[in-house]
Motif scaffolding. Sequence first.
Motif, PDB file in Angstrom:
ATOM      1  N   LEU A 144      -8.877  28.158 -89.222  1.00  0.00           N
ATOM      2  CA  LEU A 144      -8.761  29.293 -88.302  1.00  0.00           C
ATOM      3  C   LEU A 144      -7.502  29.203 -87.450  1.00  0.00           C
ATOM      4  O   LEU A 144      -6.837  30.224 -87.204  1.00  0.00           O
ATOM      5  CB  LEU A 144      -9.995  29.358 -87.399  1.00  0.00           C
ATOM      6  CG  LEU A 144     -11.330  29.669 -88.081  1.00  0.00           C
ATOM      7  CD1 LEU A 144     -12.459  29.657 -87.068  1.00  0.00           C
ATOM      8  CD2 LEU A 144     -11.264  30.999 -88.815  1.00  0.00           C
ATOM      9  N   ALA A 145      -7.143  27.993 -87.000  1.00  0.00           N
ATOM     10  CA  ALA A 145      -5.954  27.848 -86.167  1.00  0.00           C
ATOM     11  C   ALA A 145      -4.687  28.155 -86.958  1.00  0.00           C
ATOM     12  O   ALA A 145      -3.799  28.884 -86.481  1.00  0.00           O
ATOM     13  CB  ALA A 145      -5.900  26.430 -85.584  1.00  0.00           C
ATOM     14  N   VAL A 146      -4.585  27.597 -88.161  1.00  0.00           N
ATOM     15  CA  VAL A 146      -3.400  27.857 -88.985  1.00  0.00           C
ATOM     16  C   VAL A 146      -3.324  29.335 -89.362  1.00  0.00           C
ATOM     17  O   VAL A 146      -2.258  29.954 -89.312  1.00  0.00           O
ATOM     18  CB  VAL A 146      -3.425  26.968 -90.249  1.00  0.00           C
ATOM     19  CG1 VAL A 146      -2.311  27.367 -91.211  1.00  0.00           C
ATOM     20  CG2 VAL A 146      -3.288  25.502 -89.860  1.00  0.00           C
ATOM     21  N   PHE A 179     -12.848  37.080 -89.558  1.00  0.00           N
ATOM     22  CA  PHE A 179     -13.858  37.906 -88.903  1.00  0.00           C
ATOM     23  C   PHE A 179     -13.376  39.344 -88.704  1.00  0.00           C
ATOM     24  O   PHE A 179     -14.190  40.227 -88.447  1.00  0.00           O
ATOM     25  CB  PHE A 179     -14.202  37.314 -87.531  1.00  0.00           C
ATOM     26  CG  PHE A 179     -14.428  35.842 -87.531  1.00  0.00           C
ATOM     27  CD1 PHE A 179     -15.673  35.313 -87.835  1.00  0.00           C
ATOM     28  CD2 PHE A 179     -13.398  34.957 -87.241  1.00  0.00           C
ATOM     29  CE1 PHE A 179     -15.892  33.951 -87.834  1.00  0.00           C
ATOM     30  CE2 PHE A 179     -13.599  33.587 -87.236  1.00  0.00           C
ATOM     31  CZ  PHE A 179     -14.854  33.083 -87.540  1.00  0.00           C
ATOM     32  N   LEU A 180     -12.038  39.553 -88.752  1.00  0.00           N
ATOM     33  CA  LEU A 180     -11.436  40.835 -88.401  1.00  0.00           C
ATOM     34  C   LEU A 180     -11.783  41.218 -86.969  1.00  0.00           C
ATOM     35  O   LEU A 180     -11.875  42.394 -86.616  1.00  0.00           O
ATOM     36  CB  LEU A 180     -11.873  41.941 -89.360  1.00  0.00           C
ATOM     37  CG  LEU A 180     -11.475  41.744 -90.830  1.00  0.00           C
ATOM     38  CD1 LEU A 180     -11.932  42.932 -91.673  1.00  0.00           C
ATOM     39  CD2 LEU A 180      -9.983  41.519 -90.970  1.00  0.00           C
ATOM     40  N   ALA A 184     -14.493  37.141 -81.985  1.00  0.00           N
ATOM     41  CA  ALA A 184     -15.261  36.208 -82.807  1.00  0.00           C
ATOM     42  C   ALA A 184     -14.392  35.034 -83.235  1.00  0.00           C
ATOM     43  O   ALA A 184     -14.831  33.871 -83.217  1.00  0.00           O
ATOM     44  CB  ALA A 184     -15.818  36.928 -84.031  1.00  0.00           C
ATOM     45  N   ASN A 185     -13.152  35.310 -83.608  1.00  0.00           N
ATOM     46  CA  ASN A 185     -12.230  34.245 -83.985  1.00  0.00           C
ATOM     47  C   ASN A 185     -12.031  33.265 -82.832  1.00  0.00           C
ATOM     48  O   ASN A 185     -12.063  32.049 -83.014  1.00  0.00           O
ATOM     49  CB  ASN A 185     -10.891  34.861 -84.404  1.00  0.00           C
ATOM     50  CG  ASN A 185      -9.954  33.860 -85.039  1.00  0.00           C
ATOM     51  OD1 ASN A 185     -10.380  32.987 -85.796  1.00  0.00           O
ATOM     52  ND2 ASN A 185      -8.671  33.975 -84.735  1.00  0.00           N
ATOM     53  N   THR A 224      -5.066  35.153 -79.804  1.00  0.00           N
ATOM     54  CA  THR A 224      -6.109  36.166 -79.950  1.00  0.00           C
ATOM     55  C   THR A 224      -5.867  37.353 -79.021  1.00  0.00           C
ATOM     56  O   THR A 224      -6.370  38.461 -79.285  1.00  0.00           O
ATOM     57  CB  THR A 224      -7.501  35.585 -79.651  1.00  0.00           C
ATOM     58  OG1 THR A 224      -7.551  35.131 -78.291  1.00  0.00           O
ATOM     59  CG2 THR A 224      -7.832  34.457 -80.603  1.00  0.00           C
ATOM     60  N   LEU A 225      -5.126  37.132 -77.942  1.00  0.00           N
ATOM     61  CA  LEU A 225      -4.789  38.210 -77.001  1.00  0.00           C
ATOM     62  C   LEU A 225      -6.038  38.958 -76.539  1.00  0.00           C
ATOM     63  O   LEU A 225      -6.052  40.184 -76.401  1.00  0.00           O
ATOM     64  CB  LEU A 225      -3.808  39.191 -77.642  1.00  0.00           C
ATOM     65  CG  LEU A 225      -2.457  38.593 -78.086  1.00  0.00           C
ATOM     66  CD1 LEU A 225      -1.636  39.641 -78.825  1.00  0.00           C
ATOM     67  CD2 LEU A 225      -1.687  38.059 -76.887  1.00  0.00           C
TER      68      LEU A 225
END
Length: 456
Positions: A144-146, A179-180, A184-185, A224-225
Amino acid sequence: MSVDVTAAPAAGPRTPPAHVWLFTAALLLSAFSGRADLLGLPVSLDRPVLALALLLLVMDRRAWRPRRARFRVVHVSMVALVLLATSSLVWRIGGGGADADSVFALADRLVVPFVLFAVAPVVFADRAARDLLLRGLTCLGAYLAVTSVLELVAPAWVVPSYVVDPSLGIHVGRARGPFLSSEANGLVLVTCGAAACLLAGRRGGWRPLALVVAVLTPVALLLTLTRSVWLGALVGVVVASLQHPVLRRLLPVAAVAGLLVGGVILAAVPSLGAVAQERLTTTRSLDDRRNVNDAALRILEAHPLTGVGWGAFVRESHEWVRQADDYPVTNVRIEVHNVPLGRSAELGLPGGVLWVAVVLLGPFAAVALPVRRRPPGDADDDLPGWRLVLTAAAAAWGVAALVSPLTHPLPTLLVFVLAGVVLRDRLLGRPEPTAEEGPPPRQPPGGELISRSRRR
């Protein structure tokens, strides 16, 4: 309470049973839940894998032999809430007002998290199983981070490609992962980052990867802003750090380092800084939340005992939204952006009260109640560390639950699984004696009192 996060794993079985691998795999695959069509699959893989894991767990007598599960008040609250939501959904189906999304929402938001909470103390009862989960969360955090970084600097490298398709999902232009959804991300990144920090404190071959994930996670959270993610991550780090004396002393240093890293990133990428400032100052999303939350309050006032029915708010919200004097109406067909209020609007006050009871007796009880201190080398000396991971995850999740609907299942699943792991000793009975130990010796009548008097 002191926690030895550097202790080497205690001796134990090297290979967990098959159901442990499948439960862990189902959790990781839940990151792609609901995206089967975008992956060219007939069904999301997490669902059949979880079903197979439950089947193998039920068939594995050895998993249930050491300790018996206890039926607690939290389980009663969960069963009552599921029955209430199910009856509400059946009533809507009878009236022709329900759809498939309502059925999946019932499963993803209530049934599956509660089932995983109930079985987690058994599935992850020993150190080997928990270590597998810890490594799985770290690997998920690395992905997820990459991916979050690549979404903004090299979209062509993102796998799967639907993640960067601007025609899909919401939060385009932010790090939203598979997750779009950037929220959630971010919530899953908080959990995985905390797990990576726990793993980084141990010796072994997994430590380098854990350190990389621990460093990349704050960067991905920034990308993620999303304000709820930023606030939730901050609350999670502070609350978790306050639980541990070493982390408590390092908290000011970590705060300064975080500000410096964030400042450097924003200065190096001016466009990112402009977008971040825009996100901090935007009011439209806040107006939308106020509109639907006010509509939920009107529903609750009109139908305090029944609400409008499970999954019916989006369909009925336009009838309850009113134009305010000081902010506009821009979007009405969205879910209530407050989970306890949303449960109350759809299920009435009984549903809202039951949901709050489940959260207080489950995840937040696991955070608030102390974990018994164990000496280094004990098979369960890692449980205090898991409590820190849960604290960070539950705090971020709790903040998001007050300002969003929490539609994606994985953040909720992780919080309830971790709560079950931390509450293991309270949810399971005492270990049964092994064949070698035999049953405890029987005391003659009054023998216990005699032995106590001798000790005195």
